[in-house]
Every structure is written in structure tokens, then in C-alpha cells.
Design a protein around this motif. Structure first.
Motif, mmCIF file in Angstrom:
data_model
loop_
_atom_site.group_PDB
_atom_site.id
_atom_site.type_symbol
_atom_site.label_atom_id
_atom_site.label_comp_id
_atom_site.label_asym_id
_atom_site.label_seq_id
_atom_site.Cartn_x
_atom_site.Cartn_y
_atom_site.Cartn_z
ATOM 1 N N PRO A 222 -11.350 -10.713 -11.748
ATOM 2 C CA PRO A 222 -12.215 -9.802 -10.983
ATOM 3 C C PRO A 222 -11.852 -9.837 -9.494
ATOM 4 O O PRO A 222 -11.797 -10.914 -8.892
ATOM 5 N N THR B 120 -18.581 3.108 -11.277
ATOM 6 C CA THR B 120 -19.020 2.311 -12.432
ATOM 7 C C THR B 120 -20.212 1.410 -12.113
ATOM 8 O O THR B 120 -20.744 0.746 -13.007
ATOM 9 N N GLY B 121 -20.600 1.363 -10.821
ATOM 10 C CA GLY B 121 -21.707 0.502 -10.416
ATOM 11 C C GLY B 121 -21.383 -0.980 -10.515
ATOM 12 O O GLY B 121 -22.284 -1.819 -10.582
ATOM 13 N N ALA B 122 -20.079 -1.309 -10.518
ATOM 14 C CA ALA B 122 -19.654 -2.714 -10.659
ATOM 15 C C ALA B 122 -19.371 -3.334 -9.302
ATOM 16 O O ALA B 122 -19.140 -2.628 -8.315
ATOM 17 N N GLU B 123 -19.370 -4.661 -9.253
ATOM 18 C CA GLU B 123 -19.105 -5.376 -8.015
ATOM 19 C C GLU B 123 -17.635 -5.732 -7.864
ATOM 20 O O GLU B 123 -17.236 -6.356 -6.878
ATOM 21 N N ALA B 124 -16.823 -5.349 -8.842
ATOM 22 C CA ALA B 124 -15.400 -5.676 -8.793
ATOM 23 C C ALA B 124 -14.626 -4.758 -9.735
ATOM 24 O O ALA B 124 -15.218 -4.063 -10.570
ATOM 25 N N VAL B 125 -13.306 -4.732 -9.569
ATOM 26 C CA VAL B 125 -12.409 -4.187 -10.591
ATOM 27 C C VAL B 125 -11.609 -5.388 -11.101
ATOM 28 O O VAL B 125 -11.893 -6.526 -10.740
ATOM 29 N N GLU C 50 -13.759 3.287 -7.487
ATOM 30 C CA GLU C 50 -14.006 2.932 -8.895
ATOM 31 C C GLU C 50 -15.246 2.050 -9.041
ATOM 32 O O GLU C 50 -16.010 2.182 -9.993
ATOM 33 N N MET C 51 -15.445 1.141 -8.077
ATOM 34 C CA MET C 51 -16.648 0.290 -8.104
ATOM 35 C C MET C 51 -17.901 1.153 -7.976
ATOM 36 O O MET C 51 -18.903 0.925 -8.673
ATOM 37 N N ASN D 228 -10.599 -0.639 -14.064
ATOM 38 C CA ASN D 228 -11.998 -0.601 -13.642
ATOM 39 C C ASN D 228 -12.880 -1.335 -14.647
ATOM 40 O O ASN D 228 -12.386 -1.916 -15.618
ATOM 41 N N ALA D 229 -14.191 -1.317 -14.404
ATOM 42 C CA ALA D 229 -15.133 -2.059 -15.265
ATOM 43 C C ALA D 229 -15.116 -1.563 -16.710
ATOM 44 O O ALA D 229 -15.514 -2.279 -17.629
ATOM 45 N N ARG D 230 -14.601 -0.332 -16.922
ATOM 46 C CA ARG D 230 -14.502 0.211 -18.292
ATOM 47 C C ARG D 230 -13.161 -0.152 -18.945
ATOM 48 O O ARG D 230 -12.874 0.288 -20.060
#
Length: 527
Positions: free
Chosen positions: A345, A304-309, A300-301, A271-273
Motif C-alpha cells: 500500500p 475509490t475512497g481508499a487511503e492508498a493504492v 484513484e484514491m 487501485n483499491a479494486r
């Protein structure tokens, strides 16, 4: 009044052409059917929407699944297919696929298909939900391109096959539940023509372009399903869309497929982390069924507020990665990514439709003399979720079976050749079809994507209802015809997704997250 045609026409005023087999589509399913039909002594006309090179077959990276390995068997392949299919596979269809598949693949090899080998032995890899290494691949990650090269060269060498490119099939010509041919338009000259066939085969491929994010080429606009549905054929399992978990997410880059075989070779999802997350979602971790991996990524996106893993290959042997995945390595490098050192990504994108034009075990639809194979068809062999690398095999197996079955159809000669016409459609309305297409793709992505709810689906259905008046108007340009077909099929996907109040395979309802035994059945729609 709902019309069965997209344009006003009169077949008596148009040039006409005839063949025993009329095949629509130039991917693996259409080309193999053409090859098998010609080998059986038939005359074949094959129409492609653009060029033979433009299809999902060309983009197939991972490979083709077949029980050819020393420790493998059709029984093991069948079990894996049934597990992935989430209770909706037709077991007879699966049995046919896994038992006839190896022979079809050997035919490809005899035709000159060059699969990767170690010495004289075929190389096999593993993908999600497979219990064995059984995926054959070519040039690392260019399997589809190699199969397409082999088939197109072999078919082009046959004198009894005529391949006509840039022919957009507008509608099927059906009366008294019998198909006599198609109305098509030449995309270069604009000339409408009638093609008659004693056997008509739909092999028009997928529908990924219904969605804003897809791994599919521009041509995958669900035309074949729309043609068949308008003509009165049954369609089935339309709610089951497979979203590939790992498509490239980079500004300015297309949603390029990062093959599942990358995870098969040991890549990890983070994930983003930077945390690996798949083991907490499924025992098979990165090699869980595609629907589970896609939903895990979306979860997971959201967290984490992300647009990708990210796909992590950095712990794998760099030379082996470059040799095994040359296409992916080069494509990512074009956008500044070194996949041996950088995380890739990724996010889910529409990839494959399990549903389609309903056929029997011989590829025959509910309309006489009309057959379908490949992604445009539905035998329920894939159930609610296709097992990785079964799609190319599906096209080969049912292409071959159609030719076996059609031999009986060809024995019964057609004694009359009906003419067809339509004069009731109103002029094309003055609307921006390009904008309408974008809006449709956005609606499908947001409301009918991997995570569905009654409210989202109701909003999608309201959109399709709003544009249903177009059915009484003609469209003369092929770009407008594509939009009409996308409206037709998008509406069917949303409608069946609303009907199925459970989650199963490629269909997930946040408001009905459990799988229900009473829904162990198929939704069949007919106009």
C-alpha cells in the motif's frame, strides 16, 4: 519590526572559531565540498545539526544518475532532465550537471564507493522519465548509505577537516551584504559560539518535514533556506515541491520511501479494486514524471475512497526482487508484508524541494562569500520537477564547482572582522511549540500539498500571518528554532504557490489546471 535573528546575543561575549571554509551540513553536498576544499589545501570546519549519519543522503535508495553507460550520453541525460523540468530548467545548469556529473561519480568510485556490478561492468537501472538505463545503485537499494559511508570515511581521514556534530546553526552573520560566519549552539552543552569562515557554504538539505506525510528524516526542517532568507539572500522556485508517488502507508509505520526503481524493474500500480490505472494517465505509464504519477494516485484514491493504492511486484522474480531491494524487502517484512507475494500500500508524500536559496552556476548566492549546494540551493537545474536520481549528482557537481569558484574568493583576504549583536527581541512567548509544529505540518499537508486552490492557499497564508508576531520574540531552544524556520519557509511556499496561477511540474492548481506560457519564469523572493 522584522528581526533577522532568532536570539539576543553579542559576538564579543562568545567563544569564536575560524576556518577558511565553514560548511553547514553533512550530507553528500556538504561532505563532497569539504573533501574537495581540503584536497585544494584549505582548512575546513563542517557543522552538522545532529550526526553525519542523519541526512536525506543516507535514505537515498534508487541511485545516482550519470551518463556512463555504453549507449548513453550527456545529451540524452540533458533531454530527459529538461522534459521532467517542465520548461523551467536553466539549460546551462543542466548542461553542467550532465557533463561534469560522470567525472564526479568516477571520483566517488576512486574513493572506494562500491556500486553494484555484473562482473566488472557497472549495473544501471531505469527510473521515471529516463530514456536510458543510467541509474547506478549500491547494495541494491542502499545507494545513499554507501555514498555517505565513502565520503564520511574519506573526509574523516583528512587532517585539515574538523567535523563538529550536534551544532545547530541559529543564524548567518551578514553585514554590508557579506557573510562572515554563523552563530551556532552546541546541542549537548547549550553553549552558543561564533564560527567564522572566509567562505560559508549552506548544504543543509531539504524541507520535507514541513509536511505531515514525508519521506524525509527528522532533521529536514528547511533551516538553511530560512537562515539565508532572514539574512537577506534571494530564494527562488519555492512553490515547486516534489511529492514522491510511492511511500509506504501502513498503521504504525513511518512513511518509508518505496523507490521509483521498483517501478523501473517492472512493478505495476493498482487501485483499491485491483485495476492497473497508469496507462490511462500517461504514455510512460508507471514511469511517467513523478508529479503525474502522484496526481494519478490521488485521483484513484478519490474515486475509490481508499487511503492508498498498491504496488504490485507479484509477477516479478522473487529472488531478483529480494536481491535488488533488500532494504525495502526487510522494512516491509517488519510490518508483515512479503513484497514478493503481497501488494504494497502506497500514497504520495513530500519528498524533495526544487526551489531554495538562489545561486549562480558556481553555487554563489546573492550574498558575497555565501554559497549553497544540494537540496537547500536552487540553480534551476531541476526546473519545476526534478528528474529521478539527479539529486545526489547535483550535490556532487555543485560542491566541486563551489571549491573552484571559492579559490578566487579566498585570494581576497578579509581585512576586518565585524562583531554582531542583537538586543531587541522580546522574551519567548509561553506557547506549545510542539503543538504548533504539528498544526503547521497538517496545514501544509492539507492546504499546500499536491493539489492546491486559491482558497486552500489563502487559509494557509492566514495561518502563517497569525503566527508572524513570533518574529519579534527570541527562541532559545533548538526545537523552537526549527519551528520558527518552518514557519518562515512554509509561508514562502504558500505565498509563491498563490502567486503562480498555472499548473507546472510539482505545482498543481485545481483552479488553474493548465500550463501557461506567460508563467515560463521564476518567482524570486528577497526580504
Amino acid at each position: 519590526m522584522v528581526q533577522k535573528y532568532l536570539v539576543n546575543f553579542d559576538s564579543r561575549e562568545l567563544p569564536q572559531q575560524e576556518a577558511e571554509y565553514l560548511i553547514i551540513g553533512g550530507g553528500i553536498a556538504g561532505l563532497f565540498t569539504a573533501w574537495a576544499a581540503a584536497k585544494a589545501g584549505a582548512s575546513v570546519t563542517l557543522l552538522t545539526k545532529r550526526t553525519v549519519a542523519e541526512s536525506n543522503t543516507d535514505r537515498a535508495q534508487g541511485g545516482i544518475a550519470a551518463a556512463l553507460g555504453q549507449h548513453d550520453s550527456p545529451e540524452l541525460h540533458m533531454q530527459d532532465t529538461l522534459v521532467a523540468g517542465a520548461g523551467l530548467c536553466d539549460e546551462d545548469a543542466v548542461r553542467i550537471l550532465v557533463n561534469e556529473g560522470p567525472e564526479r561519480v568516477k571520483e566517488l568510485i576512486d574513493m572506494g564507493a562500491s556500486f553494484d556490478r555484473t562482473g566488472n561492468d557497472l549495473c544501471f537501472t531505469r527510473e521515471g522519465c529516463h530514456s536510458q538505463d543510467r541509474i547506478l545503485h549500491a547494495q541494491g537499494d542502499a545507494t545513499g548509505a554507501e555514498i555517505l559511508r565513502t565520503l564520511s570515511q574519506n573526509v574523516a581521514a583528512l587532517a585539515s577537516v574538523e567535523i563538529l556534530e550536534n551544532q545547530y546553526v541559529v543564524d548567518l552573520l551578514v553585514t554590508d551584504n557579506t557573510c562572515y560566519g554563523v552563530l551556532a549552539v552546541d546541542q549537548i552543552s547549550g553553549q552558543f559560539r561564533i564560527f567564522r569562515g572566509r567562505v560559508v557554504v549552506l548544504a543543509t538539505g531539504g524541507s520535507g518535514r514541513l509536511f505531515n506525510y514525508t519521506t524525509n528524516p527528522e532533521v529536514a526542517t528547511a533551516d538553511g533556506i530560512a537562515l539565508a532568507y532572514r539574512a537577506g539572500a534571494e530564494v527562488m522556485d519555492m512553490e515547486f515541491i516534489q511529492f514522491h508517488p510511492t511511500s509506504l502507508v501502513l498503521p504504525g509505520a513511518p512513511r518509508f520511501l518505496i523507490s521509483e526503481a521498483v517501478r523501473g524493474e517492472g512493478a505495476l500500480l493498482r487501485n483499491a479494486r485491483g485495476e492497473r490505472f497508469m496507462p490511462q494517465y500517461h504514455g510512460m505509464a508507471e514511469l511517467a514524471p513523478r508529479d503525474i504519477v502522484s496526481r494519478a494516485i490521488l485521483s484513484e484514491m478519490a474515486k475509490t475512497g481508499a487511503e492508498a493504492v498498491f504496488l504490485d511486484l507479484t509477477h516479478l522474480d522473487p529472488d531478483k526482487i529480494k536481491e535488488r531491494f533488500p532494504t525495502i524487502t526487510l522494512t516491509c517484512a517488519k510490518y508483515g508484508l512479503d513484497i514478493t507475494k503481497d501488494f504494497i500500500p502506497v500514497a504520495p508524500a513530500a519528498h524533495y524541494m526544487m526551489g531554495g536559496v538562489k545561486t549562480d552556476l558556481w553555487g554563489e548566492t546573492s550574498i558575497q562569500r555565501l554559497f549553497a549546494c544540494g537540496e537547500t540551493s536552487c540553480t534551476a537545474v531541476h526546473g519545476a520537477n526534478r528528474l529521478a536520481s539527479n539529486s545526489l549528482l547535483d550535490g556532487l557537481v555543485w560542491g566541486g564547482r563551489i571549491v573552484q569558484r571559492a579559490a578566487m574568493v579566498l585570494e581576497n583576504r578579509l581585512h576586518h572582522k565585524p562583531e554582531f549583536y542583537c538586543d531587541q527581541l522580546r522574551p519567548t512567548p509561553d506557547i506549545d511549540f510542539r503543538e504548533l509544529k504539528k498544526k503547521l505540518q497538517q496545514i501544509m499537508g492539507e492546504k499546500v500539498g499536491p493539489l492546491r486552490t486559491a482558497q486552500r492557499l489563502a487559509e494557509a497564508l492566514a495561518f502563517f500571518d497569525r503566527w508572524s508576531y513570533l518574529q519579534s520574540h527570541e527562541v532559545r531552544e533548538t526545537s523552537q528554532m526549527e519551528v520558527r524556520n518552518m514557519l518562515e519557509v512554509g509561508g514562502l511556499v504558500a505565498e509563491t504557490a498563490m502567486m503562480r496561477t498555472e499548473s507546472r511540474g510539482g505545482h498543481f492548481r485545481l483552479d488553474y489546471p493548465e500550463t501557461a506560457e506567460r508563467w515560463r519564469k521564476h518567482i524570486i523572493l528577497k526580504r
